[in-house]
Scaffold this active site. Structure first.
Site, PDB file in Angstrom:
ATOM      1  N   ASP A 198      -0.883  -7.492   0.694  1.00 17.23           N
ATOM      2  CA  ASP A 198      -0.489  -6.038   1.040  1.00 17.23           C
ATOM      3  C   ASP A 198       1.034  -6.084   1.176  1.00 17.23           C
ATOM      4  OD1 ASP A 198      -0.281  -3.363   1.511  1.00 17.23           O
ATOM      5  OD2 ASP A 198      -1.192  -3.525   3.537  1.00 17.23           O
ATOM      6  N   HIS A 247       0.768  -1.417  -0.059  1.00 19.65           N
ATOM      7  CA  HIS A 247      -0.122   0.118  -0.142  1.00 19.65           C
ATOM      8  C   HIS A 247       0.941   1.315  -0.023  1.00 19.65           C
ATOM      9  CE1 HIS A 247       0.174  -0.463   4.810  1.00 19.65           C
ATOM     10  NE2 HIS A 247       0.517   0.943   4.461  1.00 19.65           N
ATOM     11  N   SER A 268       4.216   1.342   8.303  1.00 23.09           N
ATOM     12  CA  SER A 268       4.070   0.578   7.585  1.00 23.09           C
ATOM     13  C   SER A 268       5.199  -0.190   7.005  1.00 23.09           C
ATOM     14  CB  SER A 268       3.261   0.946   6.478  1.00 23.09           C
ATOM     15  OG  SER A 268       1.988   0.789   6.751  1.00 23.09           O
TER      16      SER A 268
END
Length: 287
Positions: free
Chosen positions: A162, A130, A237
């Site tokens: 992801d 992402h 992330s």
């Protein structure tokens, strides 16, 4: 409620409460074409947390400046609990292997930042897909812990899980982080989340494994995740969640929020067995 500058606009998967079941009552934070806006409201629940991708869409300098600006001269820091010596050692081993991932110059001038870490001696870096998607397919740059920057090649992407794999030149000299054995993670064990929240590279936060096999909407599907109370925020992330031995137990990917304002102590990481399997497949295909 408007999102404070520095946190970025919350986007991404929503936490799917196990008691809801796969009945279509989960949703994304932005309605799709033709979707009834009224579906954005949850009904019949006293409390529901939304899992948003731990992604920063602002520069590290701006984000760091916003955070620093919130600390008044007269603020009092809360007393911290003693940190086990093994976690200090784990942090010392992990931080040098974690990088910042910068994506910019893509569609409509979009940019994004996140984290990543080397998974082998060939300078392959694991991160979240992402981050690349939010950056609009722009050029990818990896910043080393010592500040060096390298243009990174995208070896492959797997939106369904992801995950994405990057590769930097051998001159980067990144040492791969050790991976925990599959299914060896235990509820209650101490863990560290390492990454670049709000652009603050080399940040380490501590917590425990709160739950295993938590069902969360990640990528394009519903998947099992490791739940942790280690503080995870936008920019984390793609960074590693490591145990007290410094072994990666998961890739930090999403956080649960009530109003989109940041970490409330419920974070989610992709289990390392899923990460390794996906990364091996991507590397095998992309070289």
């Amino acid at each position: 409620m408007a999102v404070q500058t520095g946190l970025g606009e919350p986007r991404g998967p929503w936490f799917l409460s196990p008691d809801l079941g796969p009945d279509g009552r989960h949703r994304w934070d932005v309605p799709g074409p033709g979707e009834d806006p009224s579906r954005r409201r949850w009904r019949g629940r006293l409390w529901t947390a939304a899992a948003v991708v731990a992604l920063s869409t602002v520069s590290g300098a701006a984000a760091g400046g916003w955070v620093a600006g919130q600390d008044g001269a007269g603020s009092t820091a809360a007393s911290a609990a003693p940190v086990p010596a093994e976690l200090v050692t784990a942090a010392q081993k992990t931080v040098p292997g974690v990088v910042s991932v910068l994506v910019g110059g893509g569609a409509a001038g979009r940019s994004a930042t996140g984290s990543g870490f080397a998974i082998d001696n060939e300078q392959h870096i694991v991160t979240n897909d992402h981050i690349l998607a939010k950056g609009g397919g722009g050029a990818v740059t990896v910043e080393m812990p010592d500040g060096r920057r390298y243009a990174a090649d995208v070896v492959g992407r797997e939106p369904g899980s992801d995950l994405a794999v990057l590769k930097v030149p051998s001159a980067a000299g990144l040492a791969p982080l050790p991976l925990a054995k599959p299914r060896s993670t235990r509820v209650g064990e101490p863990v560290l989340a390492v990454g670049s929240p709000l652009g603050l590279a080399g940040t380490v936060t501590a917590g425990i494994v709160s739950a295993l096999n938590r069902q969360v909407r990640l990528g394009t599907s519903r998947r099992s995740a490791v739940q942790t109370d280690a503080s995870i925020n936008p920019g984390n992330s793609g960074g590693p969640l490591v145990n007290a031995r410094g072994e990666v137990v998961g890739v930090n990917t999403a956080i649960a929020t009530i109003d989109g304002s940041g970490s409330i102590g419920i974070g989610f990481a992709i289990p390392i067995d899923q990460v390794q399997q996906t990364a091996d497949t991507i590397i095998g295909k992309g070289g």
